[in-house]
Design a protein around this motif. Structure first.
Motif, mmCIF file in Angstrom:
data_model
loop_
_atom_site.group_PDB
_atom_site.id
_atom_site.type_symbol
_atom_site.label_atom_id
_atom_site.label_comp_id
_atom_site.label_asym_id
_atom_site.label_seq_id
_atom_site.Cartn_x
_atom_site.Cartn_y
_atom_site.Cartn_z
ATOM 1 N N PRO A 75 -5.753 -16.673 4.033
ATOM 2 C CA PRO A 75 -6.730 -17.497 4.320
ATOM 3 C C PRO A 75 -7.040 -16.986 2.858
ATOM 4 C CG PRO A 75 -6.966 -16.386 6.627
ATOM 5 C CD PRO A 75 -5.395 -16.735 6.161
ATOM 6 N N ASP A 76 -8.512 -17.589 2.265
ATOM 7 C CA ASP A 76 -8.088 -17.224 1.194
ATOM 8 C C ASP A 76 -7.379 -16.908 0.158
ATOM 9 O OD1 ASP A 76 -11.014 -16.721 2.085
ATOM 10 O OD2 ASP A 76 -10.515 -14.931 2.602
ATOM 11 N N THR A 77 -6.197 -17.473 0.015
ATOM 12 C CA THR A 77 -4.990 -18.332 -1.021
ATOM 13 C C THR A 77 -4.929 -19.814 -1.306
ATOM 14 O OG1 THR A 77 -3.331 -18.353 0.818
ATOM 15 C CG2 THR A 77 -3.820 -16.386 0.042
ATOM 16 N N PRO A 78 -4.255 -20.097 -2.444
ATOM 17 C CA PRO A 78 -4.803 -21.873 -2.015
ATOM 18 C C PRO A 78 -4.180 -22.652 -0.852
ATOM 19 C CG PRO A 78 -4.447 -20.692 -4.336
ATOM 20 C CD PRO A 78 -3.769 -19.522 -3.163
ATOM 21 N N ALA A 79 -5.009 -23.135 -0.919
ATOM 22 C CA ALA A 79 -4.525 -24.468 0.243
ATOM 23 C C ALA A 79 -3.246 -26.084 -0.526
ATOM 24 C CB ALA A 79 -5.354 -24.549 1.301
ATOM 25 N N PRO A 80 -2.679 -26.331 0.092
ATOM 26 C CA PRO A 80 -2.150 -28.233 -0.126
ATOM 27 C C PRO A 80 -3.068 -28.250 0.178
ATOM 28 C CG PRO A 80 -0.509 -27.237 0.579
ATOM 29 C CD PRO A 80 -1.277 -25.669 0.882
ATOM 30 N N ILE A 81 -2.935 -29.819 -0.453
ATOM 31 C CA ILE A 81 -4.381 -31.341 0.283
ATOM 32 C C ILE A 81 -3.395 -31.914 -0.114
ATOM 33 C CG2 ILE A 81 -6.336 -32.119 -0.972
ATOM 34 C CD1 ILE A 81 -7.421 -29.632 -1.606
ATOM 35 N N VAL A 82 -4.003 -32.469 0.890
ATOM 36 C CA VAL A 82 -3.679 -34.139 1.009
ATOM 37 C C VAL A 82 -4.504 -35.261 1.096
ATOM 38 C CG1 VAL A 82 -3.155 -34.152 3.797
ATOM 39 C CG2 VAL A 82 -0.970 -35.796 2.316
ATOM 40 N N SER A 83 -3.753 -36.366 0.481
ATOM 41 C CA SER A 83 -5.433 -37.425 0.613
ATOM 42 C C SER A 83 -4.863 -38.853 0.644
ATOM 43 C CB SER A 83 -5.730 -36.878 -0.387
ATOM 44 O OG SER A 83 -5.568 -36.984 -2.198
ATOM 45 N N ARG A 88 -9.505 -40.679 5.059
ATOM 46 C CA ARG A 88 -10.889 -41.005 4.341
ATOM 47 C C ARG A 88 -10.437 -39.902 3.200
ATOM 48 N NH1 ARG A 88 -13.781 -45.740 4.842
ATOM 49 N NH2 ARG A 88 -13.041 -46.739 5.950
ATOM 50 N N GLY A 89 -11.220 -38.830 2.004
ATOM 51 C CA GLY A 89 -10.909 -38.169 1.504
ATOM 52 C C GLY A 89 -9.513 -37.151 2.038
ATOM 53 N N ASN A 90 -10.030 -35.937 1.570
ATOM 54 C CA ASN A 90 -8.969 -35.168 1.632
ATOM 55 C C ASN A 90 -9.205 -33.763 2.747
ATOM 56 O OD1 ASN A 90 -9.063 -35.038 -0.971
ATOM 57 N ND2 ASN A 90 -9.999 -33.215 -2.246
ATOM 58 N N TYR A 91 -7.899 -33.449 2.699
ATOM 59 C CA TYR A 91 -6.730 -32.944 3.998
ATOM 60 C C TYR A 91 -6.423 -31.726 3.780
ATOM 61 C CZ TYR A 91 -9.363 -36.411 7.345
ATOM 62 O OH TYR A 91 -10.005 -37.260 8.096
ATOM 63 N N HIS A 119 -3.420 -30.408 9.299
ATOM 64 C CA HIS A 119 -4.410 -30.388 7.977
ATOM 65 C C HIS A 119 -5.855 -31.080 8.162
ATOM 66 C CE1 HIS A 119 -1.113 -31.213 6.147
ATOM 67 N NE2 HIS A 119 -0.998 -30.843 4.387
ATOM 68 N N ILE A 120 -7.020 -29.935 7.809
ATOM 69 C CA ILE A 120 -8.438 -30.259 8.995
ATOM 70 C C ILE A 120 -9.078 -30.504 7.399
ATOM 71 C CG2 ILE A 120 -9.041 -27.779 7.351
ATOM 72 C CD1 ILE A 120 -11.262 -27.543 9.729
ATOM 73 N N LYS A 121 -9.602 -30.980 7.828
ATOM 74 C CA LYS A 121 -11.258 -32.553 6.807
ATOM 75 C C LYS A 121 -11.479 -31.541 5.993
ATOM 76 C CE LYS A 121 -14.182 -36.288 6.527
ATOM 77 N NZ LYS A 121 -13.680 -36.957 5.279
ATOM 78 N N THR A 122 -11.247 -31.290 4.399
ATOM 79 C CA THR A 122 -11.926 -30.259 3.416
ATOM 80 C C THR A 122 -13.345 -30.218 3.139
ATOM 81 O OG1 THR A 122 -9.496 -30.840 2.124
ATOM 82 C CG2 THR A 122 -11.997 -29.778 1.384
ATOM 83 N N GLY A 123 -13.364 -29.183 4.338
ATOM 84 C CA GLY A 123 -15.044 -28.484 3.596
ATOM 85 C C GLY A 123 -15.965 -28.317 4.935
#
Ligand code: BO1
Ligand code: ZN
Length: 261
Positions: A75-83, A88-91, A119-123
């Motif tokens: 937690p609180d370190t940069p996490a990768p993102i897939v889209s 729809r949108g970022n995960y 991955h979790i839907k960002t936000g």
């Protein structure tokens, strides 16, 4: 007459799993029949290829939770993102873990290993994500056992901690920065995708599954060590579930495209 109580689910008693696991219609894993998979050219065209950001340096902590070996983003370190692709949108990346044997089958064939990148839907919070059909996206990569060649490469950075994870751990151990692209399929734009569930209790039907077509190679000796890990049973895969739905494939997984007239 005896009333028994199970403190926790186990792979040995799959028929007694709680939650949607007992009643769901969109369950995972499934056998992916490649000849029935369809390209939704229109959708794929809109969202384009999968986009992967930040997978080269990921800070993770490892654990054996009694069901699998798991490496979680700190937690609180940069996490990768897939889209992109079917999403729809970022995960945002949460954790990856291993199943042996594979959970999905492709044309009836199971592989020795399947890696799940969750991955979790960002936000969203996890609690929120588990209530929405589009809450999670899990990328599945098959692993095939090979001797020699470059087969040590893919799991090389995650193997050193495994001797400390032979039995269930109380706390996560060893924060380490790894290159997750080593765990990627040789062709990450070639995949099958469908709407399904978590493969463990409570089997919520909230997952966009992206199952890669091409397996990665892992070495003989790495796989032998994995098989020694105590996950409460010999293997840690759920049985195949009814398909009941359309499985899509990426444009890149086609050897030729025939456009409708
Ligand atoms: S899987 O990829 O379908 N095998 C799978 C199965 C279970 C989970 C994730 C992926 N469980 C969830 C937990 C959450 C947790 C989240 C991320 O994993 O229900 O509590 O936050 O680690
Ligand atoms: Zn999994």
């Amino acid at each position: 007459i005896c009333l028994t109580y199970q403190a926790e689910w186990s792979y040995k008693y799959e028929t007694q799993w709680p939650g949607v696991c007992r009643a769901g219609e969109l369950q995972s894993p499934i056998n992916i029949m490649t000849r029935s998979a369809v390209v939704d050219y229109h959708e794929a065209h809109i969202r384009g290829p999968l986009g992967f950001r930040g997978y080269g340096d990921v800070k993770v902590a490892a654990s054996n939770n009694g069901h699998t070996l798991k490496w979680s983003n700190i937690p609180d370190t940069p996490a990768p993102i897939v889209s992109g692709g079917p999403l729809r949108g970022n995960y945002t990346f949460l954790q990856f873990h291993l199943h042996w044997l594979s959970e999905h089958a492709i044309d009836g064939m199971k592989y020795p290993l399947e890696i799940h990148m969750v991955h979790i839907k960002t936000g969203l919070s996890v609690e929120e994500a588990l209530k929405r059909p589009d809450g999670l996206a899990v990328m599945g990569v098959m692993g095939m056992v090979h001797s020699g060649g470059n087969s040590e490469y893919a799991l090389d950075q995650i193997m050193p901690v495994i001797p400390d994870l032979m039995d269930r751990t109380e706390k996560d151990i060893e924060e380490k920065t790894i290159d997750m692209t080593r765990l990627f399929s040789p062709d990450p734009q070639s995949y099958y995708t469908y709407h399904g569930s978590l493969t463990t209790p409570n089997c919520q039907e909230v997952v966009t599954w992206i199952v890669m077509d091409k397996p990665l190679m892992i070495s003989d000796s790495q796989y032998k060590m994995l098989l020694e890990v105590n996950v409460g049973a010999r293997n840690n895969y759920r049985s195949l579930q009814a398909t009941n739905r359309v499985v899509y494939r990426s444009v890149a997984s086609c050897s030729a495209i025939i456009m409708p007239s």
